[in-house]
Scaffold this motif. Structure first.
Motif, PDB file in Angstrom:
ATOM      1  N   GLY A  84       0.796  -1.286  -0.032  1.00 19.79           N
ATOM      2  CA  GLY A  84       0.155  -0.148   0.130  1.00 19.79           C
ATOM      3  C   GLY A  84       0.958   1.302   0.055  1.00 19.79           C
ATOM      4  N   PRO A  85       0.354   2.311   0.311  1.00 22.11           N
ATOM      5  CA  PRO A  85       1.207   3.594   0.181  1.00 22.11           C
ATOM      6  C   PRO A  85       2.033   3.655   1.246  1.00 22.11           C
ATOM      7  CG  PRO A  85      -1.343   4.166   0.799  1.00 22.11           C
ATOM      8  CD  PRO A  85      -1.104   2.626   0.468  1.00 22.11           C
ATOM      9  N   GLY A  86       3.384   3.920   0.869  1.00 23.97           N
ATOM     10  CA  GLY A  86       4.484   4.207   1.977  1.00 23.97           C
ATOM     11  C   GLY A  86       5.334   4.818   1.475  1.00 23.97           C
ATOM     12  N   PHE A  87       6.145   5.828   2.468  1.00 22.51           N
ATOM     13  CA  PHE A  87       7.018   6.789   2.175  1.00 22.51           C
ATOM     14  C   PHE A  87       8.302   6.497   2.686  1.00 22.51           C
ATOM     15  CE2 PHE A  87       2.910   8.876   1.759  1.00 22.51           C
ATOM     16  CZ  PHE A  87       2.868   9.601   0.524  1.00 22.51           C
ATOM     17  N   VAL A  88       9.408   7.035   2.137  1.00 19.46           N
ATOM     18  CA  VAL A  88      10.747   6.939   2.657  1.00 19.46           C
ATOM     19  C   VAL A  88      11.515   8.321   2.467  1.00 19.46           C
ATOM     20  CG1 VAL A  88      10.940   4.518   2.093  1.00 19.46           C
ATOM     21  CG2 VAL A  88      11.885   6.089   0.373  1.00 19.46           C
ATOM     22  N   LEU A  89      12.411   8.596   3.593  1.00 24.53           N
ATOM     23  CA  LEU A  89      13.298   9.771   3.444  1.00 24.53           C
ATOM     24  C   LEU A  89      14.613   9.151   3.124  1.00 24.53           C
ATOM     25  CD1 LEU A  89      11.709  11.537   6.562  1.00 24.53           C
ATOM     26  CD2 LEU A  89      11.593  12.165   4.289  1.00 24.53           C
ATOM     27  N   THR A  90      15.070   9.691   2.039  1.00 25.56           N
ATOM     28  CA  THR A  90      16.605   9.212   1.694  1.00 25.56           C
ATOM     29  C   THR A  90      17.378  10.767   1.602  1.00 25.56           C
ATOM     30  OG1 THR A  90      15.918   9.439  -0.481  1.00 25.56           O
ATOM     31  CG2 THR A  90      15.969   7.467   0.404  1.00 25.56           C
ATOM     32  N   PRO A  91      18.580  10.514   1.598  1.00 26.47           N
ATOM     33  CA  PRO A  91      19.635  11.556   1.372  1.00 26.47           C
ATOM     34  C   PRO A  91      19.435  11.974  -0.101  1.00 26.47           C
ATOM     35  CG  PRO A  91      20.644   9.847   2.321  1.00 26.47           C
ATOM     36  CD  PRO A  91      19.590   9.162   1.988  1.00 26.47           C
ATOM     37  N   GLN A  92      19.333  13.659  -0.179  1.00 25.98           N
ATOM     38  CA  GLN A  92      19.410  13.990  -1.356  1.00 25.98           C
ATOM     39  C   GLN A  92      20.504  13.783  -2.356  1.00 25.98           C
ATOM     40  OE1 GLN A  92      18.750  18.234  -1.193  1.00 25.98           O
ATOM     41  NE2 GLN A  92      16.789  17.854  -0.027  1.00 25.98           N
ATOM     42  N   ALA A  93      20.460  13.517  -3.492  1.00 26.20           N
ATOM     43  CA  ALA A  93      21.435  12.997  -4.588  1.00 26.20           C
ATOM     44  C   ALA A  93      22.302  14.375  -4.914  1.00 26.20           C
ATOM     45  CB  ALA A  93      20.717  12.374  -5.979  1.00 26.20           C
TER      46      ALA A  93
END
Length: 93
Positions: A84-93
């Protein structure tokens, strides 16, 4: 400032539409009160007075003032492995 991918923007718009969030509302990211270093995401009808507006598509993304520094160099994206809907926070490229 937190950046938002096109995939995350589309997911926020879909979720907000399904939930009936008004056009001035959106996804709010805030520090977790019970778990320092973690964040809570919630659909809200409008930002809080001190919130930072980081994305203005059909639906907005708001960042709590206290969370802004911690999220400054991160990107909000969708999690393809989520059920289902899920979000992640990752370092900016």
């Amino acid at each position: 400032m937190l950046t938002v991918t096109d995939n995350a923007r589309a997911a926020v718009e879909d979720l907000a539409q399904q939930a009936g969030v008004p056009s001035e509302g959106g996804l709010r990211i805030a520090q977790s009160a019970g778990q320092p270093g973690n964040f809570e995401l919630a659909l809200v009808p409008a930002p809080q007075p001190d919130d930072q507006v980081v994305d203005e598509g059909a639906t907005h993304v708001f960042v709590e003032k206290d969370a802004a520094d911690a999220l400054e160099a991160l990107t909000l994206d969708t999690d393809p492995a989520a059920q289902g809907p899920g979000f992640v926070l990752t370092p900016q490229a």
